[in-house]
Scaffold this active site. Sequence first.
Site, short mmCIF file in Angstrom:
data_model
loop_
_atom_site.label_atom_id
_atom_site.label_comp_id
_atom_site.label_asym_id
_atom_site.label_seq_id
_atom_site.Cartn_x
_atom_site.Cartn_y
_atom_site.Cartn_z
N ARG A 44 -13.05 -11.71 -4.04
CA ARG A 44 -13.29 -10.26 -3.98
C ARG A 44 -14.61 -9.98 -4.65
O ARG A 44 -15.10 -10.76 -5.46
CB ARG A 44 -12.18 -9.48 -4.70
CG ARG A 44 -10.77 -9.92 -4.41
CD ARG A 44 -10.39 -9.78 -2.97
NE ARG A 44 -10.59 -8.44 -2.47
CZ ARG A 44 -9.76 -7.42 -2.68
NH1 ARG A 44 -8.67 -7.60 -3.37
NH2 ARG A 44 -10.02 -6.22 -2.19
N ASN A 73 -8.94 -4.64 -7.32
CA ASN A 73 -10.35 -4.95 -7.49
C ASN A 73 -11.14 -3.90 -8.27
O ASN A 73 -12.06 -4.23 -8.99
CB ASN A 73 -10.98 -5.17 -6.11
CG ASN A 73 -12.21 -6.03 -6.19
OD1 ASN A 73 -12.37 -6.82 -7.12
ND2 ASN A 73 -13.11 -5.86 -5.24
N ARG A 107 8.73 -12.64 -9.90
CA ARG A 107 7.49 -13.42 -9.84
C ARG A 107 6.28 -12.57 -10.17
O ARG A 107 5.15 -13.07 -10.18
CB ARG A 107 7.36 -14.11 -8.48
CG ARG A 107 7.26 -13.17 -7.32
CD ARG A 107 6.75 -13.90 -6.08
NE ARG A 107 6.19 -12.91 -5.19
CZ ARG A 107 6.76 -12.53 -4.04
NH1 ARG A 107 7.85 -13.10 -3.63
NH2 ARG A 107 6.19 -11.59 -3.32
N LYS A 112 2.37 -3.55 -7.18
CA LYS A 112 2.01 -2.90 -5.93
C LYS A 112 3.16 -2.90 -4.93
O LYS A 112 2.96 -2.60 -3.76
CB LYS A 112 0.78 -3.60 -5.33
CG LYS A 112 -0.45 -3.55 -6.23
CD LYS A 112 -1.55 -4.47 -5.75
CE LYS A 112 -2.68 -4.52 -6.78
NZ LYS A 112 -3.64 -5.61 -6.47
N PRO A 115 -4.65 0.81 -1.86
CA PRO A 115 -3.62 0.78 -2.87
C PRO A 115 -3.90 -0.11 -4.07
O PRO A 115 -4.14 -1.30 -3.92
CB PRO A 115 -2.41 0.22 -2.11
CG PRO A 115 -2.97 -0.49 -0.93
CD PRO A 115 -4.42 -0.22 -0.86
N GLU A 116 -3.87 0.47 -5.23
CA GLU A 116 -3.68 -0.31 -6.46
C GLU A 116 -2.41 0.24 -7.08
O GLU A 116 -1.83 1.19 -6.56
CB GLU A 116 -4.89 -0.18 -7.40
CG GLU A 116 -6.13 -0.82 -6.79
CD GLU A 116 -7.17 -1.26 -7.81
OE1 GLU A 116 -6.76 -1.70 -8.90
OE2 GLU A 116 -8.36 -1.16 -7.51
#
Length: 262
Positions: free
Chosen positions: A252, A162, A121, A52, A2-3
């Site tokens: 990452r 990423n 946030r 996300k 998931p992005e």
Amino acid sequence: MPEGHMIHRVARDHNRLYRGQQLSVTSPQGRFQASATKLDAKTLERVDAYGKHLFYWWAGDQVLHIHLGLYGKFRNHRSPPPTPRGAVRLRVIGDTHAFDLNGPTACELITPTQQIAIADRLGADPLRKDADIEQAWSRISRSRSVIGKLLLDQSVIAGVGNVYRAEALFVNQLAPERAGQTLDRNQFDSLWQTLVAMLRIGVKYNRIITADPDEVGKPPSRMNRSERLLCYKKECCPRCKTAIKSWELGARKMYACPACQV
DNA sequence: AAGAATGTTATGTA
DNA sequence: CTACATAACATTCT
């Protein structure tokens, strides 16, 4: 998997298929956050995506918060759905369609107040109309931290993962190690626009496509995995053929062209 | 078939 | 206060 693009795609699909319906919500494999089963047979009012994160708003001011984490996965079915595959934490069944959720980091019932706290946030989401671009610019332009890390910081920009980080920096020819405060406004704007465009394509085709279909010579839906990307996990740079460098950045794996990205 | 992986959060340290 | 590192957690794909 998931992005941000996938999350917004799910929100779009689930709004289309389930909004306004009375749904059955169960937790077949029990053990995971069973509070979700308290929602048995409720009406779904709408689904929202922020970065996300997914929020399912139900009648009675109950919000189901879902975050896929690294492994979480949705599987869509026609009703009635087949035997659950793997550890299904949540199963939602409507009249015509159903879906299963496996392996999420979060799948919990929260209050509207908690929903606001989570949304607050998060940084600017390139897929949302209400994205606070000035806030993202303010954070980046004042930071001594490196742009490769800032892009993964969900409180700066929400929804980039990423793959998009590597691809967006490559397209903008920016070295991941550059401090945020060294970017000028034009570079930031261009980076932002790249992210908006990339994520929108991701939602449209339900996969990450950053290469130009015209260059590849195939329609987006036909492009192979390796044809879809420019830099991430690539051997050499598509622009200058220099070997792509890879290293750990912000815990990452980063990929970048040492020649093009300055 | 072992290992990598499109993530976040909580916690400790400098 | 900020930045950074590390561990913990979840499961699928190659």
